[in-house]
Scaffold this active site. Structure first.
Site, short mmCIF file in Angstrom:
data_model
loop_
_atom_site.label_atom_id
_atom_site.label_comp_id
_atom_site.label_asym_id
_atom_site.label_seq_id
_atom_site.Cartn_x
_atom_site.Cartn_y
_atom_site.Cartn_z
N TYR A 193 33.43 34.15 40.20
CA TYR A 193 33.37 32.98 39.80
C TYR A 193 32.49 31.93 40.28
O TYR A 193 32.07 30.78 40.51
CB TYR A 193 34.53 32.07 39.94
CG TYR A 193 35.71 32.59 38.78
CD1 TYR A 193 35.30 33.55 37.90
CD2 TYR A 193 37.04 32.20 39.06
CE1 TYR A 193 36.55 34.09 37.12
CE2 TYR A 193 38.00 32.63 38.18
CZ TYR A 193 37.67 33.66 37.24
OH TYR A 193 38.61 34.03 36.35
N LYS A 249 39.16 46.04 43.55
CA LYS A 249 39.05 47.30 42.52
C LYS A 249 37.98 48.15 43.14
O LYS A 249 36.67 48.25 42.58
CB LYS A 249 38.88 46.81 41.34
CG LYS A 249 38.82 47.82 40.20
CD LYS A 249 40.12 48.31 39.88
CE LYS A 249 40.07 49.47 38.87
NZ LYS A 249 41.28 50.27 38.52
N ASP A 281 44.88 46.42 39.29
CA ASP A 281 45.76 46.84 38.21
C ASP A 281 47.11 47.36 38.76
O ASP A 281 48.17 46.84 38.22
CB ASP A 281 45.07 47.89 37.35
CG ASP A 281 44.30 48.96 38.09
OD1 ASP A 281 44.30 48.94 39.36
OD2 ASP A 281 43.79 49.87 37.63
N ASP A 286 42.76 34.38 40.23
CA ASP A 286 43.17 33.45 39.20
C ASP A 286 44.07 34.22 38.29
O ASP A 286 45.10 33.63 37.76
CB ASP A 286 41.85 33.09 38.36
CG ASP A 286 41.96 32.42 37.25
OD1 ASP A 286 42.98 31.65 37.30
OD2 ASP A 286 40.89 32.42 36.55
N ASP A 319 48.52 33.52 37.88
CA ASP A 319 49.18 33.08 36.74
C ASP A 319 50.40 33.95 36.38
O ASP A 319 51.45 33.69 36.12
CB ASP A 319 48.20 33.19 35.65
CG ASP A 319 47.63 31.84 35.42
OD1 ASP A 319 47.47 31.03 36.35
OD2 ASP A 319 47.36 31.29 34.05
#
Ligand code: ATP
Length: 344
Positions: free
Chosen positions: A131, A178, A211, A235, A239
């Site tokens: 981002y 990752k 993951d 982010d 959530d």
């Protein structure tokens, strides 16, 4: 000197939940001065500027900023949101986004059998990663369009967020990335993780792919203490963690830079235009965000008392309808206020 808090209720339900939270805080942090500012879509639509320089100067002088939500269906462009929250995070270099997810009562969990009590923090790097705003579109709109987003990570940025993770951890830091699909950033994060972990031998250091981390969170969220990761993964995982702890109406957050003395506090939820103006929004996320603010300003005992009052109210079923109750925003906040006065 009395600490000064700049309050920006913002848009939508921010205007409903933030005043309720501030009313509770007023009785808890003796001497804190709260100063309200209208930084919202009305101002933006009227003047074309959401955060004028004279208000920005006041925010610069404040010890903390308490923000409700920025977002309004009447404003179509992302520039509005970026000019407030994004701007403040960037100019104040608030690189550590702390998102606690604590399950206050088992009945709030969407899981059938929560194994262990969940009490974790997702620590999201706030200024770099996917981002960071670096990228470009080439030949937009054509059938040869190319869209590139850079995953931007620096030695200094990665090191400081990892240091922050170890500083707030009680028993473990789980670094999430990752690296097999993104080996360049993975190499940097892993090298810095090893180096920083060595400086904190009392804290366990663990790594998970993003993951796998999502799967582990659903299987047994109680296993985690601090999850630290880059902006985009943080982010998403925050959530997920927030939902596992009872939903977005419960989730607080703070944005910090320990080197500067500034911090910005905001509930994780947005302006929720679908329920705004109806007095039904859950004030708990904003109230717990206020608890983080109290802690930051050194009112530790008051912060603990506030959290205990929230827990007691939730357990007694004094809830808004997103949690299966029937209280209004004001009633839910008043219920917490009553428990606060009688100590739980
Ligand atoms: P924005 O564009 O400002 O982020 P949004 O609606 O896209 O707004 P949220 O405000 O986070 O995103 O809302 C997502 C969903 O969660 C909505 O259906 C909203 O009604 C619900 N929600 C968010 N906050 C609360 C709250 N405090 N109490 C109850 N429901 C909430």
């Amino acid at each position: 000197m009395a600490p000064r808090v700049a309050v920006l209720p913002g848009d939508g339900i921010g205007r409903e939940v933030v005043p309720e939270a501030v009313a509770l805080l007023q009785g808890l942090g003796p001497g804190i001065e709260f100063e309200f500012f209208d930084v919202d879509a009305d101002r933006y639509l009227r003047t074309g500027v959401a955060l004028p320089p004279e208000i920005f100067r006041r925010l610069e002088q404040a010890d903390a900023i308490f923000l409700g939500a920025i977002g309004d269906p009447r404003v179509g462009d992302a520039a509005y949101q970026a000019s407030v929250l994004g701007h403040l995070r960037t100019v104040f270099d608030l690189y550590a986004n702390v998102r606690p997810a604590r399950l206050l009562d088992e009945s709030l969990s969407p899981l059938r059998h929560p194994r262990r009590r969940m009490d974790l923090v997702v620590l999201r790097e706030n200024t770099e990663g996917l981002y960071a705003g670096m990228g470009a579109r080439y030949r937009p709109g054509s059938d040869q369009e190319v869209a590139i987003v850079h995953h931007y990570n620096t030695y200094a940025g990665v090191t400081r967020i990892l240091e922050y993770a170890f500083a707030i951890a009680r028993r473990e830091v789980c670094m999430v990335d990752k690296w097999n699909a993104m080996p360049e950033s993975g190499a940097l994060w892993h090298a810095r993780f090893r180096a920083v972990a060595e400086r904190h031998p009392g804290i366990r250091a663990r790594h998970l792919m993003v993951d796998a981390a999502a799967a582990h969170l659903v299987r047994d969220p109680g296993q985690f203490d601090v999850i630290v990761t880059e902006n985009c993964f943080g982010d998403i995982l925050s959530d997920l963690a927030g939902e596992l702890a009872g939903g977005i109406g419960m989730a607080p957050s703070g944005n910090f830079n320990p080197a500067g003395r500034r911090a910005l506090f905001e509930p994780v939820h947005g302006s929720a235009p679908d329920i705004a103006g109806r007095g039904v929004a859950n004030p708990v996320a904003a109230i717990r965000t206020g608890g983080m603010l109290l802690q930051h300003l050194g009112f530790e005992a008051a912060a603990r008392a506030l959290e205990a009052a929230v827990v007691a109210a939730i357990r007694a079923g004094e809830r808004t309808r997103d949690l299966g109750g029937n209280l209004s925003t004001a009633e839910a906040a008043a219920a917490i206020g009553r428990r606060l006065r009688r100590g739980g």
